[in-house]
Design a protein around this motif. Structure first.
Motif, PDB file in Angstrom:
ATOM      1  N   PHE A  45      -5.631   5.302  12.645  1.00  0.00           N
ATOM      2  CA  PHE A  45      -6.251   4.936  11.375  1.00  0.00           C
ATOM      3  C   PHE A  45      -5.608   5.676  10.205  1.00  0.00           C
ATOM      4  O   PHE A  45      -5.388   5.095   9.142  1.00  0.00           O
ATOM      5  CB  PHE A  45      -7.753   5.217  11.405  1.00  0.00           C
ATOM      6  N   ILE A  46      -5.294   6.942  10.393  1.00  0.00           N
ATOM      7  CA  ILE A  46      -4.659   7.717   9.320  1.00  0.00           C
ATOM      8  C   ILE A  46      -3.238   7.201   9.056  1.00  0.00           C
ATOM      9  O   ILE A  46      -2.802   7.103   7.916  1.00  0.00           O
ATOM     10  CB  ILE A  46      -4.630   9.223   9.684  1.00  0.00           C
ATOM     11  N   GLY A  47      -2.509   6.862  10.122  1.00  0.00           N
ATOM     12  CA  GLY A  47      -1.138   6.381   9.971  1.00  0.00           C
ATOM     13  C   GLY A  47      -1.044   4.921   9.566  1.00  0.00           C
ATOM     14  O   GLY A  47       0.045   4.408   9.345  1.00  0.00           O
ATOM     15  N   GLY A  48      -2.176   4.252   9.463  1.00  0.00           N
ATOM     16  CA  GLY A  48      -2.169   2.834   9.130  1.00  0.00           C
ATOM     17  C   GLY A  48      -1.578   2.537   7.767  1.00  0.00           C
ATOM     18  O   GLY A  48      -0.875   1.540   7.591  1.00  0.00           O
ATOM     19  N   GLN A  49      -1.847   3.383   6.798  1.00  0.00           N
ATOM     20  CA  GLN A  49      -1.319   3.163   5.449  1.00  0.00           C
ATOM     21  C   GLN A  49       0.212   3.274   5.451  1.00  0.00           C
ATOM     22  O   GLN A  49       0.898   2.447   4.853  1.00  0.00           O
ATOM     23  CB  GLN A  49      -1.931   4.155   4.476  1.00  0.00           C
ATOM     24  N   TRP A  50       0.715   4.274   6.137  1.00  0.00           N
ATOM     25  CA  TRP A  50       2.167   4.429   6.228  1.00  0.00           C
ATOM     26  C   TRP A  50       2.775   3.230   6.956  1.00  0.00           C
ATOM     27  O   TRP A  50       3.812   2.696   6.545  1.00  0.00           O
ATOM     28  CB  TRP A  50       2.518   5.718   6.976  1.00  0.00           C
ATOM     29  N   LEU A  51       2.135   2.796   8.054  1.00  0.00           N
ATOM     30  CA  LEU A  51       2.638   1.666   8.817  1.00  0.00           C
ATOM     31  C   LEU A  51       2.625   0.386   7.981  1.00  0.00           C
ATOM     32  O   LEU A  51       3.564  -0.410   8.045  1.00  0.00           O
ATOM     33  CB  LEU A  51       1.809   1.472  10.087  1.00  0.00           C
ATOM     34  N   ALA A  52       1.588   0.202   7.170  1.00  0.00           N
ATOM     35  CA  ALA A  52       1.514  -0.975   6.300  1.00  0.00           C
ATOM     36  C   ALA A  52       2.646  -0.962   5.273  1.00  0.00           C
ATOM     37  O   ALA A  52       3.239  -2.001   4.989  1.00  0.00           O
ATOM     38  CB  ALA A  52       0.154  -1.033   5.611  1.00  0.00           C
ATOM     39  N   LEU A  53       2.939   0.190   4.729  1.00  0.00           N
ATOM     40  CA  LEU A  53       4.051   0.291   3.782  1.00  0.00           C
ATOM     41  C   LEU A  53       5.387   0.038   4.475  1.00  0.00           C
ATOM     42  O   LEU A  53       6.274  -0.610   3.915  1.00  0.00           O
ATOM     43  CB  LEU A  53       4.054   1.661   3.116  1.00  0.00           C
ATOM     44  N   TYR A  54       5.522   0.541   5.686  1.00  0.00           N
ATOM     45  CA  TYR A  54       6.767   0.383   6.440  1.00  0.00           C
ATOM     46  C   TYR A  54       7.003  -1.073   6.830  1.00  0.00           C
ATOM     47  O   TYR A  54       8.118  -1.580   6.728  1.00  0.00           O
ATOM     48  CB  TYR A  54       6.743   1.281   7.680  1.00  0.00           C
ATOM     49  N   GLY A  56       5.472  -3.954   5.585  1.00  0.00           N
ATOM     50  CA  GLY A  56       5.497  -4.901   4.486  1.00  0.00           C
ATOM     51  C   GLY A  56       4.446  -5.982   4.656  1.00  0.00           C
ATOM     52  O   GLY A  56       3.862  -6.160   5.730  1.00  0.00           O
ATOM     53  N   GLN A  57       4.206  -6.722   3.586  1.00  0.00           N
ATOM     54  CA  GLN A  57       3.131  -7.721   3.582  1.00  0.00           C
ATOM     55  C   GLN A  57       3.396  -8.878   4.544  1.00  0.00           C
ATOM     56  O   GLN A  57       2.464  -9.360   5.198  1.00  0.00           O
ATOM     57  CB  GLN A  57       2.937  -8.257   2.161  1.00  0.00           C
ATOM     58  N   ASN A  58       4.634  -9.348   4.633  1.00  0.00           N
ATOM     59  CA  ASN A  58       4.931 -10.485   5.513  1.00  0.00           C
ATOM     60  C   ASN A  58       4.689 -10.143   6.980  1.00  0.00           C
ATOM     61  O   ASN A  58       4.113 -10.940   7.723  1.00  0.00           O
ATOM     62  CB  ASN A  58       6.364 -10.972   5.312  1.00  0.00           C
TER      63      ASN A  58
END
Length: 89
Positions: A45-54, A56-58
């Motif tokens: 859950f904490i790493g989710g933001q980093w993973l989302a940035l890595y 990308g939206q597509n």
């Protein structure tokens, strides 16, 4: 959608069933396993933001659609098994 899977009725029933028929050593191992899973979930859950940035939206849209498809398949399978059980019983 993640919360019922993490701590839903299946998890609680499994823990209660195992704890009712186990020794102290086995119960402590289960508690350690649950604690490890909680830690891994927290890290995810904490790493989710980093993973989302890595990703990308597509990529997130693709993964979301795949997860939706998997959830639909599980639901249809449960429906089929329920109908089979109702017909057989």
């Amino acid at each position: 959608m993640g919360i019922p899977i993490l701590a839903g009725p299946g998890t609680i029933a499994t823990a209660m069933n195992f704890a009712a028929q186990s020794t102290i050593g086995e119960i402590s191992r289960v508690l350690i396993a649950f604690a490890a899973m909680c830690c891994l979930t927290f890290i995810a859950f904490i790493g989710g933001q980093w993973l989302a940035l890595y990703l990308g939206q597509n990529a997130i849209k693709v993964i979301s659609r795949l997860m939706g498809l998997i959830l639909a398949v599980i639901g249809v399978q449960m429906l089929i098994e329920g109908i089979r059980g109702a017909i057989a019983g």
